[in-house]
Design an enzyme around this catalytic site. Sequence first.
Site, PDB file in Angstrom:
ATOM      1  CD  GLU A 165      -3.088  -0.924   2.213  1.00 39.35           C
ATOM      2  OE1 GLU A 165      -3.024   0.026   3.013  1.00 39.35           O
ATOM      3  OE2 GLU A 165      -4.033  -1.731   2.200  1.00 39.35           O
ATOM      4  CD  GLU A 206      -3.768  -5.734   3.884  1.00 39.45           C
ATOM      5  OE1 GLU A 206      -4.590  -4.895   4.298  1.00 39.45           O
ATOM      6  OE2 GLU A 206      -2.543  -5.565   3.959  1.00 39.45           O
TER       7      GLU A 206
HETATM    8  C1  FCB Z   1      -4.571  -1.946   5.392  1.00 36.08           C
HETATM    9  C2  FCB Z   1      -3.200  -2.295   5.922  1.00 36.08           C
HETATM   10  C3  FCB Z   1      -3.235  -3.318   7.020  1.00 36.08           C
HETATM   11  C4  FCB Z   1      -4.393  -3.105   7.956  1.00 36.08           C
HETATM   12  C5  FCB Z   1      -5.677  -2.980   7.192  1.00 36.08           C
HETATM   13  C6  FCB Z   1      -6.902  -2.831   8.056  1.00 36.08           C
HETATM   14  O1  FCB Z   1      -4.543  -0.667   4.883  1.00 36.08           O
HETATM   15  O2  FCB Z   1      -2.405  -2.786   4.888  1.00 36.08           O
HETATM   16  O3  FCB Z   1      -2.009  -3.279   7.675  1.00 36.08           O
HETATM   17  O4  FCB Z   1      -4.164  -2.006   8.754  1.00 36.08           O
HETATM   18  O5  FCB Z   1      -5.603  -1.900   6.321  1.00 36.08           O
END
Ligand code: FCB
Length: 468
Positions: free
Chosen positions: A187, A372
């Site tokens: 990210e 994620e």
């Molecule tokens: C993302 C991050 C991760 C976590 C989630 C909820 O942005 O990569 O580390 O904090 O959000």
Amino acid sequence: MLETTFFGRSVNAHTRPATAVAYPLQFPTGFLWGVATSAYQIEGAAQTDGRGVSVWDTFSHTPGKTLGGATGDVADDHYHRYSADFDLLQSLGAQSYRFSVAWPRILPDGAGAINQRGLDFYRRLVDDLLRRGIRPLITLFHWDLPQALQDQGGWENREVAYRFAEYADVLYQALGDVATSWLTLNEPKTITTMGYISGVHAPGIQNPARAYVALHHMLLGHGLATQAFRARFPQGDAHQIGASLNLSPVYPADQAPGTAGAVTLQDGFENRLYLDPLLRGSYPADVVAALGAHWPSAATIRPGDLEIISAPIDQLGVNYYNPVIVTAGPQMVTGRYLTSAASWEIIYPQGLYDLLLRLTHDYPGIPLAITENGAPFEDTLDAQQAIDDPQRLAYIHDHLLAAHRAIQAGAPLREYHVWSLLDNFEWAEGYDQRWGIVYVDYATQRRYLKRSALWYREVIRQHGLVQP
Ligand code: FCB
């Protein structure tokens, strides 16, 4: 526009299946089911075995920066409990485990002397996972930059991109004989916007011009680390490298004149600013124009940089949480839509479908992995020591359904990782938001499987979506 219901509330659009789903909804052969974590959020042991200081140690120890002054000093104490945590992982049947390496454990000063005890820890992790038949997916950088490098300017210093590639190569050499799946950055958008513009994340800078210099160097670091990877593992062998981007499809809040244009520009800021350099070797002209004097000069973006940045990758990691909805302003609309316990996380599974199809059409040929996806909700341990979390379960269910539809429509999606295995240190939000499918009692460090974890275990067992 975005209207429907979630748990009986009239909210933003939500793809609860309109028609009956034929459970179990099979996923393609070879599709991998995983969970994700990151080093600073779970490891603790901040001063153990020679670990150096990271920007997140500094930031979280600065009064007022995190909720309640929370730090990652102890977190889930995963550093000492990883084996028991992997028992849980194995009991769920997880096939892939995405975790990150803490750069300051490997190179306490960011560069130079290697800390063997740090390397040994990750070697133990990888070997333990492989022994259990779980594929490690290693993220090289999930935000915990060595403080020593921040002291030299951090990502604003071009040299740090080279230090990153050197650090990456240390790990390729130490773990690459058995670990085949790697991600460079997690990210870069979050670091750019929250680390350097709003300043609510480390390193806590509020300066857009500096933000985009840092971004360029992060992307350069990605490219250099990808080149170093290729030098060891030629493309086409079993080794794979990519990066994880948090992407958000952008939708209009209304039909007003000007809104469509705002949507296009916001899409540039949310998505193309990261996708285009990596996958097309260029920065999006509309975003560059909109940034004007805040965009880095030719002294920063040098000839040849974009070729390095767009070195071919094997897969794109997609972190999907929420859509972005804008008015002509352009103003991001919040407050109007249903969110999880994270106020920024508008719940909209159709957005995942739209995003995956968009990537398939606009950036063809790159295999996709969801690295994620998940949500925090209020969790309570009941008298039976169970945690019933229907909303998290529904969130994951509905996103998997959207992912399945996207695969049917041609998206080359190969993997899915829930964020997160464990409740953990949620950055500036401290420990209040519980994102895990496993509940952590921080006072005792005991773990409890939430109902969503038990349900996910069944999904994995059946290799398909089962009834919520
Ligand atoms: C993302 C991050 C991760 C976590 C989630 C909820 O942005 O990569 O580390 O904090 O959000």
